[in-house]
Design a protein around this motif. Structure first.
Motif, mmCIF file in Angstrom:
data_model
loop_
_atom_site.group_PDB
_atom_site.id
_atom_site.type_symbol
_atom_site.label_atom_id
_atom_site.label_comp_id
_atom_site.label_asym_id
_atom_site.label_seq_id
_atom_site.Cartn_x
_atom_site.Cartn_y
_atom_site.Cartn_z
ATOM 1 N N TYR A 91 -6.620 -9.913 -9.953
ATOM 2 C CA TYR A 91 -7.573 -10.996 -9.345
ATOM 3 C C TYR A 91 -6.936 -11.511 -7.978
ATOM 4 N N PHE A 92 -5.652 -12.032 -8.266
ATOM 5 C CA PHE A 92 -4.742 -12.418 -7.286
ATOM 6 C C PHE A 92 -4.359 -11.270 -6.306
ATOM 7 N N PHE A 93 -3.922 -10.318 -6.742
ATOM 8 C CA PHE A 93 -3.337 -9.020 -5.940
ATOM 9 C C PHE A 93 -4.708 -8.751 -4.978
ATOM 10 N N ALA A 94 -5.720 -8.477 -5.563
ATOM 11 C CA ALA A 94 -6.951 -8.102 -5.008
ATOM 12 C C ALA A 94 -7.646 -8.963 -3.809
ATOM 13 N N PHE A 95 -7.576 -10.132 -4.251
ATOM 14 C CA PHE A 95 -8.156 -11.055 -3.430
ATOM 15 C C PHE A 95 -6.973 -11.477 -2.112
ATOM 16 N N GLU A 96 -5.741 -11.436 -2.307
ATOM 17 C CA GLU A 96 -4.882 -12.041 -1.309
ATOM 18 C C GLU A 96 -4.912 -10.653 -0.507
ATOM 19 N N PHE A 97 -4.987 -9.585 -0.804
ATOM 20 C CA PHE A 97 -5.088 -8.475 0.001
ATOM 21 C C PHE A 97 -6.247 -8.170 1.010
ATOM 22 N N PHE A 98 -7.468 -8.002 0.204
ATOM 23 C CA PHE A 98 -8.532 -7.942 0.791
ATOM 24 C C PHE A 98 -9.351 -8.675 1.422
ATOM 25 N N SER A 99 -8.916 -10.311 1.347
ATOM 26 C CA SER A 99 -9.575 -11.389 1.672
ATOM 27 C C SER A 99 -8.800 -12.202 2.469
ATOM 28 N N GLY A 100 -7.700 -11.422 3.319
ATOM 29 C CA GLY A 100 -6.967 -12.193 4.220
ATOM 30 C C GLY A 100 -5.889 -13.043 3.506
ATOM 31 N N GLY A 101 -5.281 -12.931 2.562
ATOM 32 C CA GLY A 101 -4.421 -13.979 1.956
ATOM 33 C C GLY A 101 -5.185 -15.209 1.065
#
Length: 267
Positions: free
Chosen positions: A83-93
């Motif tokens: 959750y944290f890995f994907a959101f932070e990369f794909f959603s601009g941090g």
């Protein structure tokens, strides 16, 4: 501490200032994210209980009760870490919690977080969560001068407050031009991967073009439009040969609107 500011000089020699996010806003964002994850975890566990208590739901290869439990444990780990890995990369941090609180993760050089940085940063959550309830991470964020936890130190990242554009009572001349042309950022579909392919140098190029757009005579603007289109539009897979000058101008103006959200900030 939440009012601390950090000056960054990018590799393109552009000076940026960020307001660092302190323990309070980071903890609140994390709590929101955890509430979301707890809800997802609860749904998964309820589904597991239903499956375990009703043999009609169990396929042949789930004949052993340990198999669905093992699958559930793996799924929970992937969801809670991913959750944290994907959101932070794909959603601009920005995770959902960070987006609600108006904070984001960036690299120390002012650029968006990379795939490797996001991976390392969130892998280190295993250590930051020790000995319990993220105690080590909380202590690090509270006492570190840049409010970094161990994951930030290893990945070379910082957490900052979103820098929003000023709301102006009057539109600037170029904004009026864009409005008169009936253009909006939604005219051009650009995914997160494409946005990340643009550098600060690209942003400076298109922002300079837009700032001079209305002052240039058509005889100078047209060749400049074609030149800049050839540099920038190929990054999003657009061919410029089939388009006339008016179409290229419109696409560059729309691209400017999209990149402005990523690069033009104000504390």
């Amino acid at each position: 501490m939440n009012q601390d500011k950090m000056d960054i000089k990018t590799p393109e020699y552009v000076s940026l200032q960020f307001q660092l996010s302190g323990l309070g806003s980071r903890a609140a964002a994390f709590l929101i994210d955890q509430l979301i994850l707890w809800a997802v975890n609860a749904v998964i566990i309820i589904i597991l209980v239903i499956i375990m208590n009703n043999e009609t739901f169990l396929p042949i290869f789930f004949a052993e009760n340990t198999i669905p439990i093992a699958f559930t444990i793996i799924a929970l780990f992937i969801i809670n870490w991913g959750y944290f890995f994907a959101f932070e990369f794909f959603s601009g941090g920005r995770t959902i919690g960070k987006k609600i609180l108006g904070i984001r993760v960036i690299q120390e050089n002012g650029h968006s977080i990379t795939l490797l940085s996001s991976f390392i940063r969130n892998l280190m959550r295993i250590i930051d969560s020790l000995p319990t309830a993220y105690l080590l991470g909380i202590i690090m964020v509270f006492f570190h001068s840049k409010h970094k936890r161990l994951g930030d130190l290893v990945a070379g990242t910082i957490v900052v407050h979103e820098r929003k554009e000023k709301r102006k009572k009057k539109l600037s001349p170029i904004e009026k031009e864009i409005e008169n042309r009936g253009l909006s950022k939604n005219e051009l579909s650009i995914d997160e991967w494409a946005i990340k392919s643009f550098s600060m140098k690209d942003w400076k190029l298109i922002s300079t073009y837009v700032s001079r757009f209305q002052q240039l005579p058509e005889s100078e603007r047209n060749p400049l439009t074609k030149q800049i289109s050839g540099i920038l539009l190929t990054k999003i897979g657009l061919g410029v040969e089939e388009m006339d000058d008016g179409e290229l101008e419109n696409i560059l103006l729309v691209l400017y609107l999209n990149l402005r959200d990523e690069w033009e900030f104000e504390i």
